[in-house]
Design a protein around this motif. Structure first.
Motif, PDB file in Angstrom:
ATOM      1  N   TYR A 156      -2.668  -4.633  -7.902  1.00 15.77           N
ATOM      2  CA  TYR A 156      -3.386  -4.382  -9.475  1.00 15.77           C
ATOM      3  C   TYR A 156      -3.638  -2.795  -9.496  1.00 15.77           C
ATOM      4  CZ  TYR A 156      -6.485  -5.436 -13.199  1.00 15.77           C
ATOM      5  OH  TYR A 156      -6.961  -5.928 -14.465  1.00 15.77           O
ATOM      6  N   ILE A 157      -4.685  -1.924  -8.514  1.00 15.31           N
ATOM      7  CA  ILE A 157      -4.699  -0.893  -9.202  1.00 15.31           C
ATOM      8  C   ILE A 157      -3.339   0.283  -8.955  1.00 15.31           C
ATOM      9  CG2 ILE A 157      -5.638   1.108  -7.408  1.00 15.31           C
ATOM     10  CD1 ILE A 157      -7.887  -0.866  -6.289  1.00 15.31           C
ATOM     11  N   ALA A 158      -2.422   0.282  -7.993  1.00 18.84           N
ATOM     12  CA  ALA A 158      -1.612   0.558  -8.621  1.00 18.84           C
ATOM     13  C   ALA A 158      -0.546   0.252 -10.348  1.00 18.84           C
ATOM     14  CB  ALA A 158      -0.284   0.483  -7.465  1.00 18.84           C
ATOM     15  N   LEU A 159      -0.827  -1.242 -10.590  1.00 20.80           N
ATOM     16  CA  LEU A 159      -0.312  -1.811 -11.498  1.00 20.80           C
ATOM     17  C   LEU A 159      -0.768  -0.477 -12.694  1.00 20.80           C
ATOM     18  CD1 LEU A 159       1.009  -4.688 -11.645  1.00 20.80           C
ATOM     19  CD2 LEU A 159       2.623  -2.816 -11.201  1.00 20.80           C
ATOM     20  N   PHE A 160      -2.400  -0.720 -11.989  1.00 24.64           N
ATOM     21  CA  PHE A 160      -3.198  -0.139 -13.164  1.00 24.64           C
ATOM     22  C   PHE A 160      -2.818   1.634 -13.530  1.00 24.64           C
ATOM     23  CE2 PHE A 160      -7.697   2.010 -14.185  1.00 24.64           C
ATOM     24  CZ  PHE A 160      -7.730   0.724 -15.399  1.00 24.64           C
ATOM     25  N   ASN A 161      -2.742   2.407 -12.622  1.00 22.77           N
ATOM     26  CA  ASN A 161      -2.216   3.961 -12.641  1.00 22.77           C
ATOM     27  C   ASN A 161      -1.362   3.804 -12.800  1.00 22.77           C
ATOM     28  OD1 ASN A 161      -5.557   4.922 -11.500  1.00 22.77           O
ATOM     29  ND2 ASN A 161      -4.770   3.533 -10.676  1.00 22.77           N
ATOM     30  N   ASN A 162      -0.140   3.334 -12.894  1.00 18.06           N
ATOM     31  CA  ASN A 162       0.812   3.336 -13.419  1.00 18.06           C
ATOM     32  C   ASN A 162       1.585   3.501 -14.698  1.00 18.06           C
ATOM     33  OD1 ASN A 162       3.752   3.772 -13.187  1.00 18.06           O
ATOM     34  ND2 ASN A 162       4.439   1.870 -12.025  1.00 18.06           N
ATOM     35  N   GLN A 163       1.928   4.525 -15.036  1.00 18.35           N
ATOM     36  CA  GLN A 163       2.112   4.720 -16.649  1.00 18.35           C
ATOM     37  C   GLN A 163       3.629   4.079 -16.741  1.00 18.35           C
ATOM     38  OE1 GLN A 163      -0.121   6.040 -18.007  1.00 18.35           O
ATOM     39  NE2 GLN A 163      -1.059   5.816 -16.339  1.00 18.35           N
ATOM     40  N   GLY A 164       3.800   2.957 -16.257  1.00 20.47           N
ATOM     41  CA  GLY A 164       5.192   1.994 -17.521  1.00 20.47           C
ATOM     42  C   GLY A 164       4.879   1.458 -18.008  1.00 20.47           C
ATOM     43  N   ASP A 165       5.831   0.474 -19.208  1.00 23.72           N
ATOM     44  CA  ASP A 165       5.982  -0.201 -20.076  1.00 23.72           C
ATOM     45  C   ASP A 165       5.131  -1.719 -20.217  1.00 23.72           C
ATOM     46  OD1 ASP A 165       7.523   1.616 -21.355  1.00 23.72           O
ATOM     47  OD2 ASP A 165       9.378   1.192 -20.526  1.00 23.72           O
ATOM     48  N   ALA A 184      -6.742 -14.772  -4.906  1.00 27.46           N
ATOM     49  CA  ALA A 184      -7.785 -14.664  -3.481  1.00 27.46           C
ATOM     50  C   ALA A 184      -9.099 -16.005  -3.666  1.00 27.46           C
ATOM     51  CB  ALA A 184      -7.642 -13.600  -3.448  1.00 27.46           C
ATOM     52  N   PRO A 185      -9.825 -15.687  -4.703  1.00 31.18           N
ATOM     53  CA  PRO A 185     -11.170 -16.534  -4.938  1.00 31.18           C
ATOM     54  C   PRO A 185     -10.672 -17.761  -4.505  1.00 31.18           C
ATOM     55  CG  PRO A 185     -10.767 -14.807  -6.156  1.00 31.18           C
ATOM     56  CD  PRO A 185      -9.799 -14.690  -6.033  1.00 31.18           C
ATOM     57  N   VAL A 186      -9.738 -18.283  -5.251  1.00 27.97           N
ATOM     58  CA  VAL A 186      -9.035 -19.397  -5.666  1.00 27.97           C
ATOM     59  C   VAL A 186      -8.349 -20.288  -3.767  1.00 27.97           C
ATOM     60  CG1 VAL A 186      -7.441 -21.128  -6.048  1.00 27.97           C
ATOM     61  CG2 VAL A 186      -8.305 -19.420  -7.868  1.00 27.97           C
ATOM     62  N   LEU A 187      -7.387 -18.732  -3.270  1.00 33.67           N
ATOM     63  CA  LEU A 187      -6.690 -19.392  -2.245  1.00 33.67           C
ATOM     64  C   LEU A 187      -8.610 -19.620  -1.326  1.00 33.67           C
ATOM     65  CD1 LEU A 187      -4.209 -17.394  -1.444  1.00 33.67           C
ATOM     66  CD2 LEU A 187      -4.182 -19.447  -2.083  1.00 33.67           C
ATOM     67  N   LEU A 188      -9.487 -18.764  -1.121  1.00 29.70           N
ATOM     68  CA  LEU A 188     -10.463 -18.607  -0.403  1.00 29.70           C
ATOM     69  C   LEU A 188     -11.960 -20.334  -1.143  1.00 29.70           C
ATOM     70  CD1 LEU A 188     -12.407 -15.128  -0.362  1.00 29.70           C
ATOM     71  CD2 LEU A 188     -11.270 -15.996   1.237  1.00 29.70           C
ATOM     72  N   VAL A 189     -11.670 -20.418  -1.671  1.00 34.45           N
ATOM     73  CA  VAL A 189     -12.419 -21.571  -2.416  1.00 34.45           C
ATOM     74  C   VAL A 189     -11.919 -23.047  -1.596  1.00 34.45           C
ATOM     75  CG1 VAL A 189     -12.374 -23.293  -3.998  1.00 34.45           C
ATOM     76  CG2 VAL A 189     -12.921 -21.568  -4.523  1.00 34.45           C
ATOM     77  N   LEU A 243       0.909  -1.587  -0.143  1.00 33.44           N
ATOM     78  CA  LEU A 243      -0.073   0.234   0.002  1.00 33.44           C
ATOM     79  C   LEU A 243       1.150   1.811   0.396  1.00 33.44           C
ATOM     80  CD1 LEU A 243      -2.343   1.049  -0.402  1.00 33.44           C
ATOM     81  CD2 LEU A 243      -3.122   1.169   2.613  1.00 33.44           C
ATOM     82  N   MET A 244       2.048   1.149   0.868  1.00 34.16           N
ATOM     83  CA  MET A 244       2.747   2.490   0.694  1.00 34.16           C
ATOM     84  C   MET A 244       4.107   2.483  -0.554  1.00 34.16           C
ATOM     85  SD  MET A 244       4.068   2.674   4.966  1.00 34.16           S
ATOM     86  CE  MET A 244       4.653   1.131   4.522  1.00 34.16           C
ATOM     87  N   LEU A 245       3.617   1.495  -1.121  1.00 40.42           N
ATOM     88  CA  LEU A 245       4.631   1.861  -2.241  1.00 40.42           C
ATOM     89  C   LEU A 245       4.107   1.913  -3.489  1.00 40.42           C
ATOM     90  CD1 LEU A 245       7.817   1.343  -3.450  1.00 40.42           C
ATOM     91  CD2 LEU A 245       6.899  -1.206  -3.853  1.00 40.42           C
ATOM     92  N   GLY A 246       2.543   1.112  -3.501  1.00 36.39           N
ATOM     93  CA  GLY A 246       1.767   2.002  -4.436  1.00 36.39           C
ATOM     94  C   GLY A 246       1.128   3.377  -4.311  1.00 36.39           C
ATOM     95  N   TYR A 247       0.967   3.903  -3.201  1.00 31.30           N
ATOM     96  CA  TYR A 247       0.736   4.970  -2.596  1.00 31.30           C
ATOM     97  C   TYR A 247       2.154   6.649  -3.203  1.00 31.30           C
ATOM     98  CZ  TYR A 247      -0.233   9.176  -0.203  1.00 31.30           C
ATOM     99  OH  TYR A 247      -1.010  10.544   0.025  1.00 31.30           O
ATOM    100  N   ALA A 248       3.111   5.670  -3.182  1.00 24.24           N
ATOM    101  CA  ALA A 248       4.462   7.066  -3.690  1.00 24.24           C
ATOM    102  C   ALA A 248       3.919   6.889  -5.307  1.00 24.24           C
ATOM    103  CB  ALA A 248       5.292   5.784  -3.375  1.00 24.24           C
ATOM    104  N   LEU A 274      -6.293  -7.737  -0.684  1.00 27.92           N
ATOM    105  CA  LEU A 274      -6.157  -6.894  -0.095  1.00 27.92           C
ATOM    106  C   LEU A 274      -4.322  -6.409  -0.763  1.00 27.92           C
ATOM    107  CD1 LEU A 274      -7.103  -6.188   3.143  1.00 27.92           C
ATOM    108  CD2 LEU A 274      -8.278  -5.012   1.461  1.00 27.92           C
ATOM    109  N   VAL A 275      -3.478  -7.196  -0.609  1.00 21.26           N
ATOM    110  CA  VAL A 275      -2.072  -7.068  -1.406  1.00 21.26           C
ATOM    111  C   VAL A 275      -2.537  -7.076  -3.049  1.00 21.26           C
ATOM    112  CG1 VAL A 275      -0.152  -8.143  -2.159  1.00 21.26           C
ATOM    113  CG2 VAL A 275      -1.045  -8.258   0.490  1.00 21.26           C
ATOM    114  N   CYS A 276      -3.098  -7.987  -3.335  1.00 21.68           N
ATOM    115  CA  CYS A 276      -3.873  -8.121  -4.436  1.00 21.68           C
ATOM    116  C   CYS A 276      -3.776  -7.078  -5.324  1.00 21.68           C
ATOM    117  CB  CYS A 276      -4.445  -9.330  -5.079  1.00 21.68           C
ATOM    118  SG  CYS A 276      -3.334 -11.147  -4.581  1.00 21.68           S
ATOM    119  N   ALA A 277      -5.293  -6.069  -4.013  1.00 21.72           N
ATOM    120  CA  ALA A 277      -6.193  -6.032  -4.758  1.00 21.72           C
ATOM    121  C   ALA A 277      -5.194  -4.157  -5.396  1.00 21.72           C
ATOM    122  CB  ALA A 277      -7.587  -4.945  -4.299  1.00 21.72           C
ATOM    123  N   ALA A 278      -4.652  -4.037  -3.834  1.00 22.90           N
ATOM    124  CA  ALA A 278      -3.785  -2.451  -3.946  1.00 22.90           C
ATOM    125  C   ALA A 278      -2.881  -2.712  -5.138  1.00 22.90           C
ATOM    126  CB  ALA A 278      -3.132  -2.264  -2.501  1.00 22.90           C
TER     127      ALA A 278
END
Length: 153
Positions: free
Chosen positions: A113-122, A135-140, A20-25, A107-111
Motif C-alpha cells: 500500500y505504501i509503495a502504491l501510494f507513493n508510485n505515480q501510476g495511472d 490482515a484485520p480480517v485474518l486476525l479476527v 519490500l525490495m520491489l517497492g523500495y526500487a 506487513l506485505v499489505c502495508a508495504a
C-alpha cells in the motif's frame, strides 16, 4: 497442520522481502507515510529509513515468534502446561505459526500500500483500499480459532 503453517510462515516471509525490495526500487527519495483528509501526503520519511525499519520490524517479529515457537515446542506434554494433550500442543503451536504468518501478510499489505501510494501510476489509490482490511480480517479469524482451541481442550 503445523507443517502447513510453518510453510505459510516461510512463504509469507519470502513474499514480504520480495514486496519490500520491489517497492523500495520504485519509491521516491521521500516516502509519504500519511495523508491528510484530502488524500495529499503530509508526513514523509527517507526511502532508506522506510526500508530498514521494514526489515528491522520484520526481523524482530519473526525472531520473537520463532523463539516462542521453539519454547512451546520443547515443553513436554506431561508437564501440565498443555493439559497433557498432544493435540492441544500441536494446535497452539500451529496457531502461533499462523499468527506470525498473518503478521507477515499484514506487513506485505502495508508495504504494498505504501509503495502504491507513493508510485505515480495511472490508477487511483482507492482501488487498493481493500489491502488495509486483509490482515484485520485474518486476525479476527485467527483469534476465533484460538478461542475454539482453548474451549475445545
Amino acid at each position: 497442520m503445523l507443517k502447513f503453517f510453518r510453510l505459510l510462515w516461510v512463504i509469507s516471509a519470502l513474499v514480504y522481502f520480495a514486496t519490500l525490495m520491489l517497492g523500495y526500487a520504485y519509491l521516491p527519495e521521500s516516502v509519504a507515510i500519511h495523508a491528510d483528509l484530502e488524500g495529499e501526503a503530509d508526513q514523509f520519511i527517507e526511502k532508506e529509513t522506510f526500508f530498514y525499519f521494514g526489515v528491522g520490524f520484520f526481523i524482530v517479529v519473526n525472531f520473537l515468534g520463532s523463539i516462542l515457537l521453539s519454547v512451546l515446542s520443547s515443553i513436554p506434554e506431561t508437564s501440565g502446561f498443555y493439559l497433557r494433550s498432544e493435540y492441544f500442543k500441536e494446535s497452539i503451536t500451529s496457531w502461533l505459526s499462523s499468527f506470525v504468518s498473518i503478521v507477515n501478510i499484514f506487513l506485505v499489505c502495508a508495504a504494498t500500500y505504501i509503495a502504491l501510494f507513493n508510485n505515480q501510476g495511472d490508477y487511483q489509490i482507492s482501488q487498493f483500499s481493500w489491502l488495509i482490511y486483509v490482515a484485520p480480517v485474518l486476525l479476527v479469524g485467527d483469534f476465533i480459532w484460538l478461542v475454539a482451541i482453548i474451549l475445545k481442550r
